[in-house]
Motif scaffolding. Sequence first.
Motif, PDB file in Angstrom:
ATOM      1  N   GLN A 180       0.819  -1.207   0.000  1.00 35.73           N
ATOM      2  CA  GLN A 180       0.000   0.000   0.000  1.00 35.73           C
ATOM      3  C   GLN A 180       0.854   1.258   0.000  1.00 35.73           C
ATOM      4  O   GLN A 180       0.462   2.274  -0.565  1.00 35.73           O
ATOM      5  CB  GLN A 180      -0.920   0.006   1.212  1.00 35.73           C
ATOM      6  CG  GLN A 180      -2.208  -0.777   0.984  1.00 35.73           C
ATOM      7  CD  GLN A 180      -3.245  -0.427   2.009  1.00 35.73           C
ATOM      8  OE1 GLN A 180      -3.001  -0.564   3.188  1.00 35.73           O
ATOM      9  NE2 GLN A 180      -4.394   0.016   1.568  1.00 35.73           N
ATOM     10  N   LEU A 181       2.004   1.209   0.634  1.00 40.55           N
ATOM     11  CA  LEU A 181       2.869   2.386   0.645  1.00 40.55           C
ATOM     12  C   LEU A 181       3.408   2.697  -0.743  1.00 40.55           C
ATOM     13  O   LEU A 181       3.675   3.850  -1.070  1.00 40.55           O
ATOM     14  CB  LEU A 181       4.038   2.175   1.613  1.00 40.55           C
ATOM     15  CG  LEU A 181       3.675   2.096   3.096  1.00 40.55           C
ATOM     16  CD1 LEU A 181       4.917   1.851   3.928  1.00 40.55           C
ATOM     17  CD2 LEU A 181       2.979   3.367   3.552  1.00 40.55           C
ATOM     18  N   ARG A 182       3.558   1.678  -1.568  1.00 41.07           N
ATOM     19  CA  ARG A 182       4.049   1.882  -2.925  1.00 41.07           C
ATOM     20  C   ARG A 182       2.943   2.279  -3.885  1.00 41.07           C
ATOM     21  O   ARG A 182       3.205   2.830  -4.953  1.00 41.07           O
ATOM     22  CB  ARG A 182       4.720   0.607  -3.444  1.00 41.07           C
ATOM     23  CG  ARG A 182       6.045   0.300  -2.777  1.00 41.07           C
ATOM     24  CD  ARG A 182       6.692  -0.911  -3.432  1.00 41.07           C
ATOM     25  NE  ARG A 182       6.766  -0.735  -4.879  1.00 41.07           N
ATOM     26  CZ  ARG A 182       7.749  -0.104  -5.511  1.00 41.07           C
ATOM     27  NH1 ARG A 182       8.745   0.428  -4.826  1.00 41.07           N
ATOM     28  NH2 ARG A 182       7.755  -0.001  -6.825  1.00 41.07           N
ATOM     29  N   ALA A 183       1.693   1.983  -3.526  1.00 42.33           N
ATOM     30  CA  ALA A 183       0.580   2.246  -4.454  1.00 42.33           C
ATOM     31  C   ALA A 183       0.061   3.662  -4.284  1.00 42.33           C
ATOM     32  O   ALA A 183       0.119   4.223  -3.191  1.00 42.33           O
ATOM     33  CB  ALA A 183      -0.544   1.243  -4.192  1.00 42.33           C
ATOM     34  N   PRO A 184      -0.469   4.267  -5.358  1.00 45.49           N
ATOM     35  CA  PRO A 184      -1.056   5.608  -5.257  1.00 45.49           C
ATOM     36  C   PRO A 184      -2.451   5.541  -4.640  1.00 45.49           C
ATOM     37  O   PRO A 184      -3.452   5.815  -5.278  1.00 45.49           O
ATOM     38  CB  PRO A 184      -1.108   6.060  -6.715  1.00 45.49           C
ATOM     39  CG  PRO A 184      -1.249   4.803  -7.492  1.00 45.49           C
ATOM     40  CD  PRO A 184      -0.491   3.752  -6.731  1.00 45.49           C
ATOM     41  N   SER A 185      -2.507   5.123  -3.383  1.00 44.41           N
ATOM     42  CA  SER A 185      -3.793   4.930  -2.716  1.00 44.41           C
ATOM     43  C   SER A 185      -4.119   6.128  -1.848  1.00 44.41           C
ATOM     44  O   SER A 185      -3.246   6.675  -1.180  1.00 44.41           O
ATOM     45  CB  SER A 185      -3.741   3.666  -1.852  1.00 44.41           C
ATOM     46  OG  SER A 185      -4.815   3.628  -0.951  1.00 44.41           O
ATOM     47  N   PRO A 186      -5.383   6.554  -1.800  1.00 44.26           N
ATOM     48  CA  PRO A 186      -5.748   7.675  -0.940  1.00 44.26           C
ATOM     49  C   PRO A 186      -5.770   7.310   0.537  1.00 44.26           C
ATOM     50  O   PRO A 186      -5.909   8.175   1.382  1.00 44.26           O
ATOM     51  CB  PRO A 186      -7.162   8.039  -1.422  1.00 44.26           C
ATOM     52  CG  PRO A 186      -7.693   6.790  -2.022  1.00 44.26           C
ATOM     53  CD  PRO A 186      -6.503   6.086  -2.613  1.00 44.26           C
ATOM     54  N   ALA A 187      -5.664   6.025   0.878  1.00 44.79           N
ATOM     55  CA  ALA A 187      -5.712   5.614   2.285  1.00 44.79           C
ATOM     56  C   ALA A 187      -4.597   4.628   2.556  1.00 44.79           C
ATOM     57  O   ALA A 187      -4.806   3.424   2.570  1.00 44.79           O
ATOM     58  CB  ALA A 187      -7.067   4.983   2.603  1.00 44.79           C
ATOM     59  N   PRO A 188      -3.360   5.122   2.755  1.00 44.68           N
ATOM     60  CA  PRO A 188      -2.214   4.228   2.832  1.00 44.68           C
ATOM     61  C   PRO A 188      -2.250   3.221   3.975  1.00 44.68           C
ATOM     62  O   PRO A 188      -1.602   2.231   3.910  1.00 44.68           O
ATOM     63  CB  PRO A 188      -1.034   5.193   3.022  1.00 44.68           C
ATOM     64  CG  PRO A 188      -1.501   6.482   2.483  1.00 44.68           C
ATOM     65  CD  PRO A 188      -2.959   6.530   2.747  1.00 44.68           C
ATOM     66  N   LEU A 189      -2.971   3.450   5.056  1.00 46.69           N
ATOM     67  CA  LEU A 189      -3.000   2.466   6.133  1.00 46.69           C
ATOM     68  C   LEU A 189      -4.437   2.074   6.402  1.00 46.69           C
ATOM     69  O   LEU A 189      -5.006   2.433   7.417  1.00 46.69           O
ATOM     70  CB  LEU A 189      -2.358   3.038   7.407  1.00 46.69           C
ATOM     71  CG  LEU A 189      -0.903   2.685   7.618  1.00 46.69           C
ATOM     72  CD1 LEU A 189      -0.382   3.333   8.876  1.00 46.69           C
ATOM     73  CD2 LEU A 189      -0.675   1.199   7.681  1.00 46.69           C
ATOM     74  N   SER A 190      -5.027   1.358   5.474  1.00 48.37           N
ATOM     75  CA  SER A 190      -6.453   1.107   5.567  1.00 48.37           C
ATOM     76  C   SER A 190      -6.803  -0.258   6.141  1.00 48.37           C
ATOM     77  O   SER A 190      -7.967  -0.623   6.159  1.00 48.37           O
ATOM     78  CB  SER A 190      -7.096   1.260   4.194  1.00 48.37           C
ATOM     79  OG  SER A 190      -6.408   0.503   3.233  1.00 48.37           O
ATOM     80  N   TYR A 191      -5.829  -1.041   6.567  1.00 50.08           N
ATOM     81  CA  TYR A 191      -6.160  -2.227   7.338  1.00 50.08           C
ATOM     82  C   TYR A 191      -5.247  -2.310   8.546  1.00 50.08           C
ATOM     83  O   TYR A 191      -4.208  -1.675   8.605  1.00 50.08           O
ATOM     84  CB  TYR A 191      -6.117  -3.504   6.502  1.00 50.08           C
ATOM     85  CG  TYR A 191      -4.963  -3.645   5.544  1.00 50.08           C
ATOM     86  CD1 TYR A 191      -5.115  -3.303   4.214  1.00 50.08           C
ATOM     87  CD2 TYR A 191      -3.735  -4.140   5.961  1.00 50.08           C
ATOM     88  CE1 TYR A 191      -4.072  -3.443   3.321  1.00 50.08           C
ATOM     89  CE2 TYR A 191      -2.695  -4.279   5.071  1.00 50.08           C
ATOM     90  CZ  TYR A 191      -2.868  -3.929   3.760  1.00 50.08           C
ATOM     91  OH  TYR A 191      -1.832  -4.070   2.886  1.00 50.08           O
ATOM     92  N   ARG A 192      -5.639  -3.096   9.519  1.00 41.20           N
ATOM     93  CA  ARG A 192      -5.121  -2.899  10.868  1.00 41.20           C
ATOM     94  C   ARG A 192      -4.033  -3.860  11.295  1.00 41.20           C
ATOM     95  O   ARG A 192      -3.114  -3.477  12.013  1.00 41.20           O
ATOM     96  CB  ARG A 192      -6.300  -2.982  11.848  1.00 41.20           C
ATOM     97  CG  ARG A 192      -5.922  -2.732  13.277  1.00 41.20           C
ATOM     98  CD  ARG A 192      -7.150  -2.606  14.138  1.00 41.20           C
ATOM     99  NE  ARG A 192      -6.805  -2.641  15.548  1.00 41.20           N
ATOM    100  CZ  ARG A 192      -7.689  -2.667  16.523  1.00 41.20           C
ATOM    101  NH1 ARG A 192      -8.972  -2.652  16.244  1.00 41.20           N
ATOM    102  NH2 ARG A 192      -7.301  -2.706  17.771  1.00 41.20           N
ATOM    103  N   PHE A 193      -4.143  -5.130  10.914  1.00 39.13           N
ATOM    104  CA  PHE A 193      -3.213  -6.133  11.431  1.00 39.13           C
ATOM    105  C   PHE A 193      -2.265  -6.614  10.349  1.00 39.13           C
ATOM    106  O   PHE A 193      -2.684  -6.886   9.220  1.00 39.13           O
ATOM    107  CB  PHE A 193      -3.988  -7.319  12.028  1.00 39.13           C
ATOM    108  CG  PHE A 193      -4.856  -6.939  13.182  1.00 39.13           C
ATOM    109  CD1 PHE A 193      -4.317  -6.705  14.432  1.00 39.13           C
ATOM    110  CD2 PHE A 193      -6.217  -6.769  13.016  1.00 39.13           C
ATOM    111  CE1 PHE A 193      -5.114  -6.334  15.495  1.00 39.13           C
ATOM    112  CE2 PHE A 193      -7.030  -6.409  14.076  1.00 39.13           C
ATOM    113  CZ  PHE A 193      -6.469  -6.185  15.325  1.00 39.13           C
ATOM    114  N   ASN A 194      -0.998  -6.731  10.700  1.00 38.37           N
ATOM    115  CA  ASN A 194       0.004  -7.184   9.760  1.00 38.37           C
ATOM    116  C   ASN A 194      -0.345  -8.572   9.225  1.00 38.37           C
ATOM    117  O   ASN A 194      -0.644  -9.479  10.001  1.00 38.37           O
ATOM    118  CB  ASN A 194       1.376  -7.220  10.460  1.00 38.37           C
ATOM    119  CG  ASN A 194       2.482  -7.640   9.526  1.00 38.37           C
ATOM    120  OD1 ASN A 194       2.428  -7.366   8.335  1.00 38.37           O
ATOM    121  ND2 ASN A 194       3.489  -8.311  10.060  1.00 38.37           N
ATOM    122  N   GLY A 195      -0.285  -8.723   7.917  1.00 36.29           N
ATOM    123  CA  GLY A 195      -0.557 -10.013   7.297  1.00 36.29           C
ATOM    124  C   GLY A 195      -2.017 -10.293   7.043  1.00 36.29           C
ATOM    125  O   GLY A 195      -2.360 -11.288   6.419  1.00 36.29           O
TER     126      GLY A 195
END
Length: 511
Positions: A180-195
Motif C-alpha cells: 500500500q505504501l508503494r501504491a497511489p492509494s488515498p488511504a495508505p493504512l487502511s487495514y489494521r493487522f500485519n498479514g
Amino acid sequence: MDTPSRRPRGRAPSPARVDRDSVLIAVAELVRREVDLDALLRQVIDTVTRAMEAERGTFYLVDRARGELFSKVAHLPELREIRLALGQGVAGYVARTGEAVNLPSSAADPRFHGAVDRSTGYATRSMLCVPVSDRGGDILGVLQLLNKRGAAFSADDEALLRALASQVAMILESTSLYPQLRAPSPAPLSYRFNGIVGVGERMRRVYDLVGKAAATDATVLITGETGTGKGLIARAIHFNSKRAGQPFVAVDCASLPATLIENELFGHERGAYTGADQRALGKFEAASGGTVFLDEIGEVPLPLQSKLLRVIQDREFERVGGRRGVKVDVRIVAATNRNLEDMVARQRFREDLYYRLRVLTLTMPALRERGPADLEQLATHFLSVFAQRHGKGPLRCSPAALARLHAHAWPGNIRELENCIEGAVILCNSDIVDLPDLSLPAETGPAPPTRGRAAGKPPVELGKLRWDEMERLYIEAVLATHAGNRSAAARAMGIGRTTLLRKIQQLKIPG
C-alpha cells in the motif's frame, strides 16, 4: 599480543550502539506475527528514539495520492496527526529530496516549520531527520528526532540514524503495509493487522472483534469456510493480547487420527500404553501461559469432547493413563468450517461444549463476500510477497488478469487466491502478470454452494440442506473446478489431501 579490535576492559558498549543492534531483534520477531500495525510502528519509533537519546521521535509516512506527509506514530501528545505538503518543513523537505537534515538550532533554519511548535507549546531546539527508502530507492517515509538530551545531534548520530532508517525500511518491506505504501492509494493504512489484508465493511467488523477479543482471556470460536484466514485471526488474537510473549500452540484436529488426538492434546504418563516408556507432555501443557488454537474443532470425536469441556471449564485435565489432575493456564481459541449447531442437533457435537466455546464468536467472510477492493488488495499483497520470495522486482496485474480474478468464484477462498498468485509470479516473464500466467480454468467453475448451485445440478434451496449436504456440494464444486485433481482441490480448500480423501469417503462422493 594486544588485539586492536578488543574493547578495553571495564568499558561497556554505548547505549546507542546496543539499541541500534536491538532494533531488528526487538521488532523483527513482530513482523512475522499478525500484530497491530500501529503497535509495530510505535515500537519502532520508541526503540529508535531511545537509541538516539532524543526527547521525541516521529515517523512520517508518504501519502502519494495527496502529495503529503503524515505522522503515523509520534511522541506528540498535543496533536493527533501532523500533515505536511511534500517540501513543507524539514520533514517535507527530506521526503521530497531524499537528503538527511541535521539542525543544531532549528529556529535559525528557513526550512523549519514553526507552526507545529506554536500549536503544541513544545520548543524544538535541535532536529535530525532522515528518509526511509526501500531497496528500489522509493521514499516510504521520514524518521524525525527532536532535542537530543544534553547536546545537539552529531555527525555520528546522523550516520547511526541513517543505518536505523535502513533497518526500518527492511521492517516495512516485510509487512503487509508495504504494497500500500508503494501504491497511489488515498488511504495508505487502511487495514489494521500485519498479514491480514482487507478494508471492506465485513473485515472492519472482524478487526473490531479481534481487538475486543485480544483485550480479554475469553474463549473464542472462529467460524467460516475453509481458506478464509481463520488461523491468521487466531494468531492475531493471541499476539495482540497480554499473552503475546507466551506460546501460541496450534492443533489441527482434522489431520490427527481419532486415536491420537487425546494423546496429542493432553500427553501421557509413563506406562500408559505399550511403548510409552516415559511421560510426554501434550499441547495444553506446552502452551502454558499462552494460547491453544484448536483448528477444525468439529472433527474432535464425541468421547474426547467431555475431556475438552473440562479443560475449558476448570483449566484442568488428566494425562492419558494418569489419575492426577493437571492445572493449566491457557487461553483457548477454536475454529471450524462446520455448522456446529447442526452437529449439536444431530448429536454429533456436545451442546454444553458448543456453548462453552462460543463465548465470543467471530465469523470470517468468504472471499466472494468481501468485495472487489479486498480482492485487489489481497492480490497486490501476494504479488509483493511472492515477488520478493522468488527474487523478482515489483509486479502488477494487467487489466485482463485483474478482470479474470474478479470473475472467478474462489471456492477455496484466500488460500486458493494465494496459490494462484504465487504460480503467476513464477510464470510471468515481465513486470506485469497477464492472463496466461493465471492458473485458472478457461471459464469460471461452478459457483460455490452458498450461491445455490452444485456441479451439473439445478439450483437448490440452501435453507433446506443439512450441513453434510452443503459440504458435499462444496467439495464437488472444488473438485470440478480443478478437473478432479484431489491434490489441487485439497490445496485450494486449505486442507490435507488425506483429510479430503476421508471426507470424500464419508460423504460418498463419486470419482
